[in-house]
Design an enzyme around this catalytic site. Structure first.
Site, PDB file in Angstrom:
ATOM      1  N   ARG A   1       0.887  -1.176   0.000  1.00 12.06           N
ATOM      2  CA  ARG A   1       0.000   0.000   0.000  1.00 12.06           C
ATOM      3  C   ARG A   1       0.913   1.210   0.000  1.00 12.06           C
ATOM      4  O   ARG A   1       1.681   1.425   0.945  1.00 12.06           O
ATOM      5  CB  ARG A   1      -0.913   0.004   1.227  1.00 12.06           C
ATOM      6  CG  ARG A   1      -1.568   1.372   1.437  1.00 12.06           C
ATOM      7  CD  ARG A   1      -2.683   1.357   2.439  1.00 12.06           C
ATOM      8  NE  ARG A   1      -3.857   0.714   1.880  1.00 12.06           N
ATOM      9  CZ  ARG A   1      -5.080   0.851   2.374  1.00 12.06           C
ATOM     10  NH1 ARG A   1      -5.296   1.582   3.445  1.00 12.06           N
ATOM     11  NH2 ARG A   1      -6.101   0.251   1.811  1.00 12.06           N
TER      12      ARG A   1
ATOM     13  N   CYS B   1     -16.154   1.931   0.456  1.00  3.11           N
ATOM     14  CA  CYS B   1     -15.004   1.088   0.819  1.00  3.11           C
ATOM     15  C   CYS B   1     -14.630   1.243   2.281  1.00  3.11           C
ATOM     16  O   CYS B   1     -13.998   0.360   2.852  1.00  3.11           O
ATOM     17  CB  CYS B   1     -13.826   1.398  -0.082  1.00  3.11           C
ATOM     18  SG  CYS B   1     -13.182   3.087   0.095  1.00  3.11           S
TER      19      CYS B   1
ATOM     20  N   GLN C   1     -10.207  -3.787  -3.287  1.00  2.32           N
ATOM     21  CA  GLN C   1     -11.514  -3.341  -2.816  1.00  2.32           C
ATOM     22  C   GLN C   1     -12.601  -3.734  -3.817  1.00  2.32           C
ATOM     23  O   GLN C   1     -13.711  -4.103  -3.431  1.00  2.32           O
ATOM     24  CB  GLN C   1     -11.516  -1.825  -2.602  1.00  2.32           C
ATOM     25  CG  GLN C   1     -12.815  -1.304  -2.040  1.00  2.32           C
ATOM     26  CD  GLN C   1     -13.088  -1.792  -0.625  1.00  2.32           C
ATOM     27  OE1 GLN C   1     -12.225  -1.688   0.236  1.00  2.32           O
ATOM     28  NE2 GLN C   1     -14.270  -2.330  -0.378  1.00  2.32           N
TER      29      GLN C   1
ATOM     30  N   ASP D   1     -16.942   7.498  -1.990  1.00  2.00           N
ATOM     31  CA  ASP D   1     -15.683   7.367  -1.249  1.00  2.00           C
ATOM     32  C   ASP D   1     -15.407   8.725  -0.601  1.00  2.00           C
ATOM     33  O   ASP D   1     -16.083   9.721  -0.918  1.00  2.00           O
ATOM     34  CB  ASP D   1     -14.555   6.960  -2.219  1.00  2.00           C
ATOM     35  CG  ASP D   1     -13.238   6.662  -1.491  1.00  2.00           C
ATOM     36  OD1 ASP D   1     -13.246   6.458  -0.266  1.00  2.00           O
ATOM     37  OD2 ASP D   1     -12.193   6.644  -2.181  1.00  2.00           O
TER      38      ASP D   1
ATOM     39  N   ARG E   1     -13.513  -8.315   2.007  1.00  2.00           N
ATOM     40  CA  ARG E   1     -12.081  -8.100   1.759  1.00  2.00           C
ATOM     41  C   ARG E   1     -11.314  -9.375   2.111  1.00  2.00           C
ATOM     42  O   ARG E   1     -10.384  -9.778   1.422  1.00  2.00           O
ATOM     43  CB  ARG E   1     -11.560  -6.913   2.582  1.00  2.00           C
ATOM     44  CG  ARG E   1     -12.103  -5.555   2.153  1.00  2.00           C
ATOM     45  CD  ARG E   1     -11.652  -5.158   0.764  1.00  2.00           C
ATOM     46  NE  ARG E   1     -10.203  -5.111   0.646  1.00  2.00           N
ATOM     47  CZ  ARG E   1      -9.427  -4.086   1.021  1.00  2.00           C
ATOM     48  NH1 ARG E   1      -9.979  -2.994   1.495  1.00  2.00           N
ATOM     49  NH2 ARG E   1      -8.119  -4.142   0.874  1.00  2.00           N
TER      50      ARG E   1
ATOM     51  N   HIS F   1      -7.412   0.892  -6.522  1.00  2.00           N
ATOM     52  CA  HIS F   1      -7.587   0.066  -5.321  1.00  2.00           C
ATOM     53  C   HIS F   1      -8.289  -1.235  -5.737  1.00  2.00           C
ATOM     54  O   HIS F   1      -9.453  -1.466  -5.400  1.00  2.00           O
ATOM     55  CB  HIS F   1      -8.416   0.847  -4.293  1.00  2.00           C
ATOM     56  CG  HIS F   1      -8.419   0.262  -2.919  1.00  2.00           C
ATOM     57  ND1 HIS F   1      -7.628  -0.819  -2.549  1.00  2.00           N
ATOM     58  CD2 HIS F   1      -9.121   0.606  -1.796  1.00  2.00           C
ATOM     59  CE1 HIS F   1      -7.848  -1.091  -1.277  1.00  2.00           C
ATOM     60  NE2 HIS F   1      -8.738  -0.253  -0.801  1.00  2.00           N
TER      61      HIS F   1
END
Ligand code: CP
Ligand code: NVA
Length: 300
Positions: A104, A259, A134, A219, A287, A131
């Site tokens: 990340r 997310c 996700q 988001d 996840r 991402h």
């Protein structure tokens, strides 16, 4: 098998992606039934986190443990990466000891460099650009609640950021229509929009974008690394909140996803995220299961 990376959803073929999503559903059922399944016994995943995380860290670490393997958490604060050791050297060294690396970080280019110099699979646990992990969880969640997403309409409201970019890639791979509503100046990457062709449309009108939608997604307005823009962004995004009024423009059985972490009162109202159409807790749990399918695909 040759080494594969997962830096973006586009690293999988459409068939591979669909198989992975089905496998995530299957692994979830096995986990819920208490079945022990350890295909990664003695395998090690290194996890490099240049940014904070709750879900990504817990899901990868737990997934590796459930699979009989192990995960090593690495942050720039305690590794030589934080003291300037080159990414290329770090990639060579870490990959000589572990079986896969999850990263990340900020720059997508740094991730690509790391992957280039790694002798083992590299997984994108979020960059400023995309991402993809996700989206595995989100797509699994949609399928579990509503069946195939092919031909459906998804609406993303908010910043044209990493999540938005991954939704664009998902629309391309899984053949759904994506409406993106974002303020002027906060549009997603132009190149990505071009590649997506007809399956993506961009507007600055959240109401129009939500009509006939099967899934509304948003988001945060300020992503990690953009904290100092918070105030400017609050102004720019003020009309882009998903609230009860906006949800009414979508189909009556539309789902809501985010997310997480979420900011109630900013990108989403408390009534929506905590309301009956929200599936954010299933989405977050996925996840774990979706990434277990990914780890199995890349490492087993
Ligand atoms: N959605 C997500 O990636 O959460 P974390 O930042 O907590 O990992
Ligand atoms: N767009 C957000 C996603 C967090 C999971 C960020 O990059 O901070």
């Amino acid at each position: 098998m040759t080494k594969r990376h997962f830096l973006s959803l586009m690293d999988l073929s459409r068939d591979e992606l669909k198989t992975l999503l089905s496998r995530g559903i299957e692994l979830k059922k096995m986990q819920h039934a208490g079945e022990i399944f350890e295909p990664l016994k003695n395998k090690v995943l290194a996890m490099i986190f240049d940014k904070s995380s709750t879900r990504t860290r817990v899901s990868f670490e737990t997934g590796m443990a459930q699979f009989g393997g192990h995960a090593v958490f690495l942050s720039p604060r305690d590794t030589q990466l934080g003291r300037g050791e080159p990414i290329e050297d770090t990639a060579r060294v870490i990959s000589s000891m572990v079986d896969a690396i999850m990263v990340r970080t900020f720059s997508h280019e740094s991730l690509e460099t790391l992957a280039e110099y790694s002798s083992v699979p590299v997984i994108n646990g979020l960059t400023d650009f995309v991402h993809p992990c996700q989206l595995l969880a989100d797509m699994q969640c949609y399928i579990e609640h509503r069946g195939s997403i092919e031909g459906r309409t998804v609406t993303y409201i908010g910043d044209g950021n990493n999540m938005c970019h991954s939704y664009i890639n998902a629309a391309r791979q899984l053949d759904f229509k994506l409406n993106v509503a974002c303020p002027k100046g906060y549009e997603p990457d132009a190149e990505l929009i071009k590649l997506a062709g007809d399956c993506v449309s961009i507007t600055d009108d959240p109401v129009a974008a939500s009509e006939n939608s099967d899934l509304l997604v948003t988001d945060v307005w300020a992503s990690m690394g953009q904290e100092e823009e918070q105030k400017i962004r609050e102004k720019a995004f003020a009309n882009f909140q998903i609230n009860e009024k906006l949800m009414k423009h979508a189909n009556s059985d539309a789902l809501f996803m985010h997310c997480l972490p979420a900011h109630r009162g900013e990108e989403v109202s408390a009534g929506v995220i905590d309301g009956p159409q929200s599936v954010v807790w299933d989405e977050a749990e996925n996840r774990l299961h979706a990434q277990k399918a990914l780890l199995e695909f890349l490492m087993a």
